[in-house]
Scaffold this motif. Structure first.
Motif, PDB file in Angstrom:
ATOM      1  N   THR A 110       0.847  -1.192   0.000  1.00 50.14           N
ATOM      2  CA  THR A 110       0.000   0.000   0.000  1.00 50.14           C
ATOM      3  C   THR A 110       0.883   1.243   0.000  1.00 50.14           C
ATOM      4  OG1 THR A 110      -1.675  -1.186   1.280  1.00 50.14           O
ATOM      5  CG2 THR A 110      -1.849   1.214   1.189  1.00 50.14           C
ATOM      6  N   PRO A 111       0.695   2.165  -0.935  1.00 49.66           N
ATOM      7  CA  PRO A 111       1.565   3.337  -0.994  1.00 49.66           C
ATOM      8  C   PRO A 111       1.235   4.367   0.082  1.00 49.66           C
ATOM      9  CG  PRO A 111      -0.140   3.492  -2.667  1.00 49.66           C
ATOM     10  CD  PRO A 111      -0.285   2.140  -2.022  1.00 49.66           C
ATOM     11  N   LEU A 112       2.280   4.987   0.603  1.00 50.57           N
ATOM     12  CA  LEU A 112       2.157   6.109   1.529  1.00 50.57           C
ATOM     13  C   LEU A 112       2.990   7.235   0.945  1.00 50.57           C
ATOM     14  CD1 LEU A 112       1.004   6.778   4.431  1.00 50.57           C
ATOM     15  CD2 LEU A 112       3.314   6.385   5.251  1.00 50.57           C
ATOM     16  N   GLY A 113       2.346   8.307   0.527  1.00 49.49           N
ATOM     17  CA  GLY A 113       3.097   9.397  -0.088  1.00 49.49           C
ATOM     18  C   GLY A 113       2.230  10.231  -1.003  1.00 49.49           C
ATOM     19  N   TYR A 114       2.730  10.477  -2.216  1.00 57.74           N
ATOM     20  CA  TYR A 114       2.072  11.363  -3.165  1.00 57.74           C
ATOM     21  C   TYR A 114       1.942  10.637  -4.500  1.00 57.74           C
ATOM     22  CZ  TYR A 114       3.611  14.702   0.336  1.00 57.74           C
ATOM     23  OH  TYR A 114       3.835  15.346   1.525  1.00 57.74           O
ATOM     24  N   MET A 115       0.719  10.638  -5.048  1.00 59.21           N
ATOM     25  CA  MET A 115       0.473   9.974  -6.313  1.00 59.21           C
ATOM     26  C   MET A 115      -0.333  10.891  -7.217  1.00 59.21           C
ATOM     27  SD  MET A 115      -0.474   6.105  -5.078  1.00 59.21           S
ATOM     28  CE  MET A 115      -0.382   5.511  -6.763  1.00 59.21           C
ATOM     29  N   LYS A 116       0.050  10.958  -8.479  1.00 53.95           N
ATOM     30  CA  LYS A 116      -0.657  11.792  -9.430  1.00 53.95           C
ATOM     31  C   LYS A 116      -1.874  11.050  -9.952  1.00 53.95           C
ATOM     32  CE  LYS A 116       0.078  14.871 -13.365  1.00 53.95           C
ATOM     33  NZ  LYS A 116       1.064  15.373 -14.362  1.00 53.95           N
ATOM     34  N   LEU A 117      -3.039  11.651  -9.758  1.00 52.84           N
ATOM     35  CA  LEU A 117      -4.285  11.117 -10.285  1.00 52.84           C
ATOM     36  C   LEU A 117      -4.921  12.185 -11.156  1.00 52.84           C
ATOM     37  CD1 LEU A 117      -5.839   9.357  -7.160  1.00 52.84           C
ATOM     38  CD2 LEU A 117      -4.654   8.293  -9.074  1.00 52.84           C
ATOM     39  N   LEU A 118      -5.093  11.870 -12.439  1.00 50.86           N
ATOM     40  CA  LEU A 118      -5.597  12.846 -13.407  1.00 50.86           C
ATOM     41  C   LEU A 118      -4.692  14.069 -13.387  1.00 50.86           C
ATOM     42  CD1 LEU A 118      -9.430  12.407 -12.794  1.00 50.86           C
ATOM     43  CD2 LEU A 118      -8.013  11.341 -14.551  1.00 50.86           C
ATOM     44  N   ASP A 119      -5.225  15.241 -13.068  1.00 51.72           N
ATOM     45  CA  ASP A 119      -4.421  16.463 -13.106  1.00 51.72           C
ATOM     46  C   ASP A 119      -4.041  16.967 -11.720  1.00 51.72           C
ATOM     47  OD1 ASP A 119      -4.552  16.574 -15.899  1.00 51.72           O
ATOM     48  OD2 ASP A 119      -6.506  17.579 -15.834  1.00 51.72           O
ATOM     49  N   SER A 120      -4.219  16.148 -10.702  1.00 48.81           N
ATOM     50  CA  SER A 120      -3.910  16.589  -9.343  1.00 48.81           C
ATOM     51  C   SER A 120      -3.040  15.568  -8.638  1.00 48.81           C
ATOM     52  CB  SER A 120      -5.200  16.834  -8.544  1.00 48.81           C
ATOM     53  OG  SER A 120      -5.937  15.635  -8.422  1.00 48.81           O
ATOM     54  N   MET A 121      -2.398  16.002  -7.564  1.00 51.80           N
ATOM     55  CA  MET A 121      -1.542  15.138  -6.775  1.00 51.80           C
ATOM     56  C   MET A 121      -2.288  14.744  -5.496  1.00 51.80           C
ATOM     57  SD  MET A 121       1.497  13.765  -7.131  1.00 51.80           S
ATOM     58  CE  MET A 121       2.522  14.875  -8.118  1.00 51.80           C
ATOM     59  N   LEU A 122      -2.445  13.455  -5.283  1.00 46.61           N
ATOM     60  CA  LEU A 122      -3.136  12.947  -4.102  1.00 46.61           C
ATOM     61  C   LEU A 122      -2.115  12.630  -3.019  1.00 46.61           C
ATOM     62  CD1 LEU A 122      -5.725  11.748  -2.716  1.00 46.61           C
ATOM     63  CD2 LEU A 122      -5.079   9.562  -3.768  1.00 46.61           C
ATOM     64  N   GLU A 123      -2.333  13.175  -1.828  1.00 46.06           N
ATOM     65  CA  GLU A 123      -1.474  12.857  -0.690  1.00 46.06           C
ATOM     66  C   GLU A 123      -2.123  11.748   0.135  1.00 46.06           C
ATOM     67  OE1 GLU A 123       0.798  14.920   3.121  1.00 46.06           O
ATOM     68  OE2 GLU A 123      -0.774  16.019   2.077  1.00 46.06           O
ATOM     69  N   ILE A 124      -1.387  10.676   0.366  1.00 42.49           N
ATOM     70  CA  ILE A 124      -1.885   9.543   1.141  1.00 42.49           C
ATOM     71  C   ILE A 124      -1.077   9.467   2.426  1.00 42.49           C
ATOM     72  CG2 ILE A 124      -2.295   7.061   1.162  1.00 42.49           C
ATOM     73  CD1 ILE A 124      -2.245   7.160  -1.912  1.00 42.49           C
ATOM     74  N   GLN A 125      -1.759   9.516   3.571  1.00 33.90           N
ATOM     75  CA  GLN A 125      -1.080   9.520   4.853  1.00 33.90           C
ATOM     76  C   GLN A 125      -1.875   8.698   5.859  1.00 33.90           C
ATOM     77  OE1 GLN A 125      -1.155  13.772   5.649  1.00 33.90           O
ATOM     78  NE2 GLN A 125      -3.009  13.573   6.867  1.00 33.90           N
ATOM     79  N   LEU A 126      -1.214   8.334   6.965  1.00 34.26           N
ATOM     80  CA  LEU A 126      -1.884   7.662   8.064  1.00 34.26           C
ATOM     81  C   LEU A 126      -2.374   8.692   9.066  1.00 34.26           C
ATOM     82  CD1 LEU A 126       0.483   4.650   8.900  1.00 34.26           C
ATOM     83  CD2 LEU A 126      -1.623   4.618   7.558  1.00 34.26           C
ATOM     84  N   SER A 127      -3.546   8.453   9.635  1.00 32.44           N
ATOM     85  CA  SER A 127      -4.090   9.299  10.693  1.00 32.44           C
ATOM     86  C   SER A 127      -4.428   8.426  11.888  1.00 32.44           C
ATOM     87  CB  SER A 127      -5.352  10.028  10.219  1.00 32.44           C
ATOM     88  OG  SER A 127      -5.071  10.894   9.138  1.00 32.44           O
ATOM     89  N   SER A 128      -3.966   8.807  13.052  1.00 32.58           N
ATOM     90  CA  SER A 128      -4.259   8.022  14.245  1.00 32.58           C
ATOM     91  C   SER A 128      -5.739   8.126  14.596  1.00 32.58           C
ATOM     92  CB  SER A 128      -3.419   8.517  15.424  1.00 32.58           C
ATOM     93  OG  SER A 128      -3.826   9.819  15.816  1.00 32.58           O
ATOM     94  N   TRP A 129      -6.232   7.104  15.288  1.00 28.13           N
ATOM     95  CA  TRP A 129      -7.554   7.217  15.888  1.00 28.13           C
ATOM     96  C   TRP A 129      -7.470   8.203  17.057  1.00 28.13           C
ATOM     97  CZ3 TRP A 129     -10.918   2.215  16.523  1.00 28.13           C
ATOM     98  CH2 TRP A 129     -11.048   1.585  15.280  1.00 28.13           C
TER      99      TRP A 129
END
Length: 338
Positions: A146-165
């Motif tokens: 599972t990627p954690l970081g930044y991925m380009k989707l269409l014309d924008s950059m999606l940031e994927i991060q973990l968030s604690s409960w």
């Protein structure tokens, strides 16, 4: 760059997938084909709030993803609906939407299925295009591949991060800690409390993070990848039969676990008792042998000696002799290229 684009309709069954117009009721489950994961509705300890989530299918029912952590269904039941355009809607018992994946634009026959990876994926079965997947919206757990970081989707950059409960195992409302790939392209993992850094791994050197010298790749392979289309970190077990998970808990500590016949085993945690909090030694201070010291003891001294005697090191150190423009400071020159 690795492609994280699973195809949903390969091997899909009635037990692991929803087609357009179908509903997953509160008392129903989706099961991954390999049987490792289930998706459905659940309550946390001591709460009547209802959540849609994915958990590991064992005695512990360890939750690895929550859709509506910040919008629980209160004192009622829920249902998950897949629209003809490929949008997932989570609705309460009076048909109010409490969460959705956002508008999708399927031109074929959309399908939502629970993959063997532990992620929910929505794709267009005619084109194979992935419309949405739960790995775009992580909770507190990072599963293998599972990627954690930044991925380009269409014309924008999606940031994927973990968030604690907010409270581990009790309240999945997003807490005050999150863990992400460093945005300044040093390619290190950083844990934040709000906007404050509390822990970082140090930059990636191609094999490990240089602030984590005890890190090995004997059981798990770690990868950091970067290109014009983004940058991300992911990991994979060298033995695919062993289940691993990385969890950011509500105290800001990240744990890595693997599962054996006895249950979940803690492999490591960071920071641990031997690691000081981020910037604990202040300017020009370094951590060594369980305490803080000045970086060069014959050139620096504690800024506030009384604080240091009381083990309050955040004020750091200062130079014995201030810099001036005559005999101290940086010197210009040429690099010897021999």
């Amino acid at each position: 760059m690795k492609r994280f684009a699973p195809v949903c309709n390969e091997g899909s069954t009635a037990g692991n997938a929803l087609t357009a117009g179908e509903v997953l009721q509160d008392n129903e489950l989706l099961n991954s084909i390999n049987g490792r994961f289930q998706m459905g509705f659940f309550n946390t300890t001591g709460s009547n709030n209802r959540y849609l989530g994915i958990w590991i299918n064992d005695l512990y029912r360890t939750v690895v993803w929550v859709a509506n952590g910040d919008h629980p269904i209160i004192n009622g039941t829920g249902m998950l609906y897949l629209s003809p355009d490929g949008t997932l809607f989570l609705r309460n018992s009076i048909s109010q939407d409490v969460w959705s994946t956002g508008s999708q634009f399927s031109r074929g026959d959309p399908q939502a299925c629970l993959m063997d990876s532990g992620h929910l994926v929505v794709n267009d079965t005619k084109t194979g295009k992935v419309l949405w997947q739960s790995s775009y919206q992580l909770s507190d757990t990072l599963l293998p591949h599972t990627p954690l970081g930044y991925m380009k989707l269409l014309d924008s950059m999606l940031e994927i991060q973990l968030s604690s409960w907010n409270i581990t195992d009790v309240d999945p409302f997003p807490g005050q800690y999150f863990r992400k790939l460093d945005p300044f392209k040093r390619y290190e993992l950083v844990t934040f409390r709000g906007s404050d850094v509390i822990y970082r791994t140090g930059p990636w050197d191609g094999n490990r993070w240089n602030g984590f010298p005890e890190m090995t790749q004997d059981l798990v392979r770690f990868v950091v990848s970067a290109s014009e289309s983004g940058a991300y970190y992911w990991y994979e077990p060298l033995d695919p039969s062993v289940l691993w998970r990385l969890v950011l808990k509500s105290n800001g500590t990240t744990y890595r676990y693997y599962k054996n016949d006895s249950g979940w085993v803690e492999y490591w945690k960071a920071p641990d008792e031997s690691t000081p909090s981020y910037a604990a030694c202040g300017p020009y201070g370094i951590y060594s042998d369980g305490s803080c010291k000045c970086c060069v003891e014959d050139l620096f001294h504690p800024k506030n000696g009384k604080d240091w005697k009381n083990r309050i090191f955040s004020g750091g150190c200062q130079r014995n002799v201030p810099l001036n423009d005559t005999d101290q400071g940086f010197v210009t020159g040429q690099i010897d290229e021999k």
